[in-house]
Design a protein around this motif. Structure first.
Motif, PDB file in Angstrom:
ATOM      1  N   GLY A 208      -4.676 -32.846 119.059  1.00  0.00           N
ATOM      2  CA  GLY A 208      -5.409 -31.695 118.560  1.00  0.00           C
ATOM      3  C   GLY A 208      -6.610 -31.341 119.431  1.00  0.00           C
ATOM      4  N   SER A 209      -7.353 -30.382 118.998  1.00  0.00           N
ATOM      5  CA  SER A 209      -8.531 -29.933 119.744  1.00  0.00           C
ATOM      6  C   SER A 209      -9.637 -30.977 119.661  1.00  0.00           C
ATOM      7  CB  SER A 209      -9.040 -28.597 119.190  1.00  0.00           C
ATOM      8  OG  SER A 209      -8.055 -27.592 119.336  1.00  0.00           O
ATOM      9  N   ILE A 210     -10.223 -31.294 120.791  1.00  0.00           N
ATOM     10  CA  ILE A 210     -11.329 -32.240 120.873  1.00  0.00           C
ATOM     11  C   ILE A 210     -12.543 -31.503 121.422  1.00  0.00           C
ATOM     12  CG2 ILE A 210     -12.207 -34.317 122.007  1.00  0.00           C
ATOM     13  CD1 ILE A 210      -9.427 -35.439 121.989  1.00  0.00           C
ATOM     14  N   LYS A 211     -13.656 -31.615 120.737  1.00  0.00           N
ATOM     15  CA  LYS A 211     -14.879 -30.976 121.217  1.00  0.00           C
ATOM     16  C   LYS A 211     -15.325 -31.654 122.504  1.00  0.00           C
ATOM     17  CE  LYS A 211     -19.550 -29.586 119.854  1.00  0.00           C
ATOM     18  NZ  LYS A 211     -20.594 -29.647 118.804  1.00  0.00           N
ATOM     19  N   VAL A 212     -15.490 -30.857 123.529  1.00  0.00           N
ATOM     20  CA  VAL A 212     -15.774 -31.388 124.850  1.00  0.00           C
ATOM     21  C   VAL A 212     -17.278 -31.565 125.046  1.00  0.00           C
ATOM     22  CG1 VAL A 212     -15.635 -30.897 127.323  1.00  0.00           C
ATOM     23  CG2 VAL A 212     -13.678 -30.428 125.850  1.00  0.00           C
ATOM     24  N   ASP A 213     -17.659 -32.685 125.647  1.00  0.00           N
ATOM     25  CA  ASP A 213     -19.053 -32.969 125.995  1.00  0.00           C
ATOM     26  C   ASP A 213     -19.319 -32.352 127.367  1.00  0.00           C
ATOM     27  OD1 ASP A 213     -21.506 -34.010 126.659  1.00  0.00           O
ATOM     28  OD2 ASP A 213     -21.084 -36.025 125.902  1.00  0.00           O
ATOM     29  N   ALA A 214     -19.941 -31.172 127.381  1.00  0.00           N
ATOM     30  CA  ALA A 214     -20.144 -30.442 128.640  1.00  0.00           C
ATOM     31  C   ALA A 214     -21.029 -31.205 129.614  1.00  0.00           C
ATOM     32  CB  ALA A 214     -20.745 -29.064 128.348  1.00  0.00           C
ATOM     33  N   ALA A 215     -21.989 -31.969 129.100  1.00  0.00           N
ATOM     34  CA  ALA A 215     -22.880 -32.731 129.983  1.00  0.00           C
ATOM     35  C   ALA A 215     -22.107 -33.827 130.710  1.00  0.00           C
ATOM     36  CB  ALA A 215     -24.031 -33.325 129.172  1.00  0.00           C
ATOM     37  N   LEU A 216     -21.233 -34.534 129.988  1.00  0.00           N
ATOM     38  CA  LEU A 216     -20.418 -35.576 130.606  1.00  0.00           C
ATOM     39  C   LEU A 216     -19.489 -34.984 131.658  1.00  0.00           C
ATOM     40  CD1 LEU A 216     -19.183 -38.397 130.858  1.00  0.00           C
ATOM     41  CD2 LEU A 216     -17.782 -37.887 128.847  1.00  0.00           C
ATOM     42  N   ILE A 217     -18.821 -33.883 131.332  1.00  0.00           N
ATOM     43  CA  ILE A 217     -17.904 -33.250 132.275  1.00  0.00           C
ATOM     44  C   ILE A 217     -18.664 -32.794 133.516  1.00  0.00           C
ATOM     45  CG2 ILE A 217     -16.319 -31.333 132.615  1.00  0.00           C
ATOM     46  CD1 ILE A 217     -15.296 -33.555 130.747  1.00  0.00           C
ATOM     47  N   SER A 218     -19.844 -32.227 133.330  1.00  0.00           N
ATOM     48  CA  SER A 218     -20.641 -31.746 134.468  1.00  0.00           C
ATOM     49  C   SER A 218     -21.042 -32.892 135.383  1.00  0.00           C
ATOM     50  CB  SER A 218     -21.877 -31.006 133.962  1.00  0.00           C
ATOM     51  OG  SER A 218     -21.525 -29.910 133.136  1.00  0.00           O
ATOM     52  N   ALA A 219     -21.424 -34.026 134.799  1.00  0.00           N
ATOM     53  CA  ALA A 219     -21.800 -35.186 135.608  1.00  0.00           C
ATOM     54  C   ALA A 219     -20.609 -35.711 136.402  1.00  0.00           C
ATOM     55  CB  ALA A 219     -22.367 -36.281 134.709  1.00  0.00           C
ATOM     56  N   LEU A 220     -19.418 -35.686 135.816  1.00  0.00           N
ATOM     57  CA  LEU A 220     -18.219 -36.129 136.532  1.00  0.00           C
ATOM     58  C   LEU A 220     -17.862 -35.163 137.654  1.00  0.00           C
ATOM     59  CD1 LEU A 220     -16.011 -37.315 133.539  1.00  0.00           C
ATOM     60  CD2 LEU A 220     -17.057 -38.763 135.278  1.00  0.00           C
ATOM     61  N   VAL A 221     -18.009 -33.868 137.396  1.00  0.00           N
ATOM     62  CA  VAL A 221     -17.699 -32.869 138.423  1.00  0.00           C
ATOM     63  C   VAL A 221     -18.589 -33.070 139.643  1.00  0.00           C
ATOM     64  CG1 VAL A 221     -17.814 -30.404 138.956  1.00  0.00           C
ATOM     65  CG2 VAL A 221     -16.744 -31.169 136.844  1.00  0.00           C
ATOM     66  N   GLU A 222     -19.843 -33.447 139.430  1.00  0.00           N
ATOM     67  CA  GLU A 222     -20.741 -33.694 140.554  1.00  0.00           C
ATOM     68  C   GLU A 222     -20.272 -34.857 141.406  1.00  0.00           C
ATOM     69  OE1 GLU A 222     -24.851 -32.148 138.341  1.00  0.00           O
ATOM     70  OE2 GLU A 222     -24.526 -34.284 138.709  1.00  0.00           O
ATOM     71  N   GLY A 379      -9.206 -25.367 132.499  1.00  0.00           N
ATOM     72  CA  GLY A 379      -8.198 -26.400 132.674  1.00  0.00           C
ATOM     73  C   GLY A 379      -8.185 -27.411 131.545  1.00  0.00           C
ATOM     74  N   PRO A 380      -7.403 -28.496 131.702  1.00  0.00           N
ATOM     75  CA  PRO A 380      -7.290 -29.519 130.651  1.00  0.00           C
ATOM     76  C   PRO A 380      -8.501 -30.444 130.621  1.00  0.00           C
ATOM     77  CG  PRO A 380      -5.938 -30.124 132.524  1.00  0.00           C
ATOM     78  CD  PRO A 380      -6.505 -28.770 132.843  1.00  0.00           C
ATOM     79  N   VAL A 381      -9.655 -29.901 130.262  1.00  0.00           N
ATOM     80  CA  VAL A 381     -10.911 -30.654 130.301  1.00  0.00           C
ATOM     81  C   VAL A 381     -10.909 -31.782 129.275  1.00  0.00           C
ATOM     82  CG1 VAL A 381     -13.415 -30.449 130.193  1.00  0.00           C
ATOM     83  CG2 VAL A 381     -12.062 -28.553 131.075  1.00  0.00           C
ATOM     84  N   PHE A 382     -10.225 -31.579 128.147  1.00  0.00           N
ATOM     85  CA  PHE A 382     -10.182 -32.632 127.125  1.00  0.00           C
ATOM     86  C   PHE A 382      -9.558 -33.901 127.692  1.00  0.00           C
ATOM     87  CE2 PHE A 382      -5.793 -31.449 126.928  1.00  0.00           C
ATOM     88  CZ  PHE A 382      -5.124 -32.532 126.366  1.00  0.00           C
ATOM     89  N   LEU A 383      -8.580 -33.738 128.601  1.00  0.00           N
ATOM     90  CA  LEU A 383      -7.929 -34.895 129.211  1.00  0.00           C
ATOM     91  C   LEU A 383      -8.904 -35.657 130.092  1.00  0.00           C
ATOM     92  CD1 LEU A 383      -5.261 -36.431 129.654  1.00  0.00           C
ATOM     93  CD2 LEU A 383      -4.807 -34.874 131.563  1.00  0.00           C
ATOM     94  N   LEU A 384      -9.720 -34.940 130.835  1.00  0.00           N
ATOM     95  CA  LEU A 384     -10.741 -35.580 131.664  1.00  0.00           C
ATOM     96  C   LEU A 384     -11.739 -36.339 130.802  1.00  0.00           C
ATOM     97  CD1 LEU A 384     -12.196 -36.059 134.345  1.00  0.00           C
ATOM     98  CD2 LEU A 384     -13.253 -33.813 134.085  1.00  0.00           C
ATOM     99  N   GLN A 385     -12.078 -35.791 129.656  1.00  0.00           N
ATOM    100  CA  GLN A 385     -13.062 -36.440 128.793  1.00  0.00           C
ATOM    101  C   GLN A 385     -12.524 -37.739 128.209  1.00  0.00           C
ATOM    102  OE1 GLN A 385     -15.987 -34.307 126.370  1.00  0.00           O
ATOM    103  NE2 GLN A 385     -14.835 -34.995 124.598  1.00  0.00           N
ATOM    104  N   ILE A 386     -11.317 -37.723 127.685  1.00  0.00           N
ATOM    105  CA  ILE A 386     -10.802 -38.973 127.105  1.00  0.00           C
ATOM    106  C   ILE A 386     -10.481 -39.983 128.200  1.00  0.00           C
ATOM    107  CG2 ILE A 386      -9.986 -37.863 125.002  1.00  0.00           C
ATOM    108  CD1 ILE A 386      -7.195 -37.822 126.073  1.00  0.00           C
ATOM    109  N   TRP A 387     -10.187 -39.502 129.412  1.00  0.00           N
ATOM    110  CA  TRP A 387     -10.037 -40.420 130.549  1.00  0.00           C
ATOM    111  C   TRP A 387     -11.352 -41.144 130.808  1.00  0.00           C
ATOM    112  CZ3 TRP A 387     -12.729 -40.471 135.184  1.00  0.00           C
ATOM    113  CH2 TRP A 387     -12.244 -41.328 136.173  1.00  0.00           C
ATOM    114  N   ALA A 388     -12.461 -40.413 130.801  1.00  0.00           N
ATOM    115  CA  ALA A 388     -13.770 -41.035 131.027  1.00  0.00           C
ATOM    116  C   ALA A 388     -14.110 -42.010 129.910  1.00  0.00           C
ATOM    117  CB  ALA A 388     -14.847 -39.955 131.146  1.00  0.00           C
ATOM    118  N   TRP A 389     -13.769 -41.659 128.678  1.00  0.00           N
ATOM    119  CA  TRP A 389     -14.030 -42.577 127.562  1.00  0.00           C
ATOM    120  C   TRP A 389     -13.215 -43.862 127.701  1.00  0.00           C
ATOM    121  CZ3 TRP A 389     -13.671 -38.459 123.075  1.00  0.00           C
ATOM    122  CH2 TRP A 389     -14.848 -37.694 123.075  1.00  0.00           C
TER     123      TRP A 389
END
Length: 703
Positions: A208-222, A379-389
């Motif tokens: 299902g839909s997972i609320k994305v942590d924009a700060a975490l994603i931004s830090a990974l993108v850097e 893109g599939p940002v939720f996948l990147l987030q649960i990967w980081a978790w």
């Protein structure tokens, strides 16, 4: 003329070691070239430059042959330089005539930049020198390039650093977190279930839909590097792999590539397979349907709907799933009609390699979002987030209550990503800032990383077969395809994530920079279909073979030594200090300031800082050992509270002058009580024996 073809093994990127048996090599697997028996030295050099991907006009290469000087139990190996036709002919002839115990030619390569000699240096070399100088001055690390024009980039892996997002951070830009594109799914109906299960997307529906942590994603993108398709972290390179996609989402890896080359009448396709005629509101742009229109038309499946109608609604559900979670674009409200031919026959949907298509799309978005001027990510940002978790254990939520799975067939159990599903009950989670995640990543240690999070011994959740059926393809090196997107896949750079031995990765595999800058409308389909799709069909021949298990000792001594000199490992060492003389956090302490994660946590950090300063003063002015010990415990407690909401190293920096004061050192370290003169009219306080902290206090301190 002899037309015999011989193989030559090229070794580069590792270490040449000298031991009791002479020279040996430790490093990546060799590249193999096949050459004519009568090849000349210049032809060999050109072949090497072409194979390794080195620009010949700005690169020198030294070639040595590994030669067996003694045989049998007394084997001893020497290095013979190959510098001309004569030395090359000697090695080739003696090898093939059996003068050594094997008939394989092994060449060791050492590359170095050429020195510019004025007019003989090409324009490309000049550009590289200037880029390297700019990188050196902007990052503030590494030796400055001399005026002689030596091509010496500060970090060999970071050829695109001037346009990278992190460069703006190092130069003092205030980078805000990225805006993440997400949308809602269509309303679920149990009549969709048997169709969705057959398509292979049921695992995504279960998550299902997972609320994305924009700060975490931004830090990974850097930390994402377009040059290597990996995150450059303090512990080494890491990336989202096909294994991660399969285990976390349950999407199939094996299958046809996600491509479709024919131009179609999309109005007719929508009418035939969605059962409605599109009006003007249906088209968000050419060949892209509006998600809002799909929600309006397919928001609720009618009672008593026919099987044909249910299938139309299932296709609409998949389109919204693509446009909302897996293949979201920057338009914010559309999904491409290119997916319609792939889902027209619901029985064939599972025959495609959706995992590789999703990963290609994620790589494409990470490469685009890592550019300096980018403000949003799709893109599939939720996948990147649960990967980081799962992998990094940073910012992950705490599960309070798991929703039971119920009586489900083993084939349709949820994938591992289900444990992060929004349908579970979570404990209250603090919101963290971009600064917090930057600090967390900077302080990342090897023992904090879950290199094998999907080990059955550490995973309590039973996984469906679709998660592991294609495990043999997790380490292919074939390109990842998604219509116009072609992205290279580099498992050889992240072998630790597969539990394998990590060597210095070979430098010859490029991420095909030209494809990153090529957009859908500008890329001729036949130009990439004939080449990269054929490579995908040969994927079984590209599987990485590495039987050695991960070795921590060799990782630290060989790989990490190379890695730390090839890229930026820690951001905090490169942050530019403030130039504002009026700033209270000027000079070297700007990047050590307290940046709030939220209003409440900012207040806690300020209070802890104030109390720590007060405790430091009390420690300096304490009149007895008991008071000094109490102040010291108070100081340590404040430091612990500060560390819960921010980096504790920041507190040391903010209190730097007070911690360095002689009185503080004496008060903190002295074992003797401080004698003071009694004040007039005040009864002197008797000296008290030393009383250590209670067992309960010591226990709390250890915890």
């Amino acid at each position: 003329m002899d037309s015999t073809i011989i193989p030559i093994f090229l070794y580069h990127g590792g270490s040449i070691l000298q031991g009791p048996n002479g020279y040996t090599y430790d490093g990546p697997r060799p590249s193999v070239i096949h050459v004519n028996l009568n090849i000349t030295f210049e032809q060999l050099k050109s072949k090497i430059f072409s194979t390794m991907g080195w620009p010949e006009e700005i690169t020198n290469v030294e070639i040595s042959a590994r030669w067996q000087a003694a045989r049998g139990g007394n084997s001893y190996f020497m290095l013979i330089p190959i510098v001309d036709d004569s030395s090359l002919r000697s090695v080739v002839t003696n090898t093939l005539e059996g003068k050594i115990e094997w008939s394989v030619i092994e060449l060791y390569l050492e590359s170095s930049p050429k020195i510019s000699d004025g007019a003989d240096c090409g324009a490309n070399a000049t550009e590289i020198v200037e880029d390297a100088r700019a990188s050196s001055s902007s990052t503030g690390s590494g030796a400055d390039l001399p005026d002689s024009g030596v091509v010496r980039p500060v970090y060999p892996l970071l050829t695109m650093q001037p346009i990278h997002r992190s460069q703006g951070l190092f130069e003092g830009e205030k980078l805000e977190q990225l805006f993440i594109r997400q949308h809602k799914l269509l309303k679920w109906d149990d009549r969709f279930k048997r169709y969705i299960q057959d398509t292979g997307f049921y695992g995504i529906v279960q998550i299902g839909s997972i609320k994305v942590d924009a700060a975490l994603i931004s830090a990974l993108v850097e930390r994402w590097r377009q040059e290597t398709h990996t995150f450059h972290l303090p512990v080494g390179e890491m990336t989202v792999t096909l294994e991660d996609v399969a285990i976390l989402s349950g999407l199939p890896v094996n299958g046809e590539p996600i491509t479709y080359t024919s131009d179609e009448n999309w109005d007719q396709w929508v009418n035939d397979f969605l059962g409605v005629s599109p009006d003007e509101r249906a088209w968000a742009k050419k060949s892209a349907l509006s998600l809002r229109w799909l929600h309006d038309k397919f928001g609720s499946l009618p009672v008593g709907a026919s099987e044909e109608t249910i299938q139309c609604y299932v296709r609409a559900y998949l389109l919204v799933l693509f446009g909302s979670m897996l293949f979201t674009d920057l338009s914010g409200d559309s999904v491409s009609c290119l997916y319609l031919p792939l889902i027209a026959d619901l029985g064939r949907v599972r025959s495609y390699s959706w995992a590789s298509g999703v990963l290609a799309f994620l790589y494409k978005e990470l490469c685009r979002a890592s550019r300096r001027n980018c403000k949003q990510m799709a893109g599939p940002v939720f996948l990147l987030q649960i990967w980081a978790w799962e992998r990094l254990r940073i910012g992950s939520r705490k599960v309070e209550k798991l929703k039971p799975i119920g009586n489900v067939s083993p084939d349709y159990l949820p994938p591992l990503g289900y444990k992060w599903s929004s349908c579970h009950t979570w404990k209250i989670k603090r919101s963290y800032s971009l600064s917090y995640y930057r600090n967390k990543i900077d302080m990342l240690k090897d023992e904090n990383v879950a290199w094998a999070p999907y080990d059955t011994r550490s995973t309590q959740q039973v996984l469906p077969p679709i998660c592991t059926n294609d495990s043999g393809l997790w380490m292919i090196t074939a390109p990842l395809l998604h219509f116009w997107i072609v992205e290279t896949y580099h498992p050889e750079r992240v072998m630790r994530q597969f539990g394998r031995y990590q060597t210095v990765p070979p430098p010859r595999r490029s991420t095909i920079g030209s494809l990153h800058s090529s957009e859908k409308k500008a890329r001729p389909r036949e130009n990439w279909t004939s080449k990269y799709v054929d490579e995908w069909y040969r994927r079984n021949n590209t599987i990485m073979r590495e039987e050695r298990a991960y070795d921590l000792t060799m990782y630290d001594t060989v790989y990490m030594k190379w890695y730390c000199n090839a890229t930026i490992v820690c951001f905090s060492k490169h942050l530019t200090p403030s130039t504002d003389p009026d700033s209270p956090l000027s000079d070297t302490q700007e990047h050590l300031s307290v940046e709030p994660k939220s209003r409440s946590s900012s207040r806690v950090a300020e209070m802890a800082l104030d109390l720590a300063r007060s405790a430091a003063v009390k420690m300096q002015n304490a009149t007895s050992k008991e008071c000094r010990l109490f102040a010291q415990e108070m100081f340590e407690g404040c430091k612990g509270i500060f560390g819960e909401v921010d980096d504790p190293c920041r507190l040391d920096a903010l209190l730097g002058e007070q911690l360095a004061a002689p009185g503080f050192v004496q008060a903190a370290d002295s074992a003797e009580p401080i004698e003071t003169e009694p004040q007039a009219g005040v009864e002197p306080t008797p000296s008290c024996p030393h009383v250590g902290p209670s067992p309960s206090k010591r226990r709390r301190k250890r915890i």
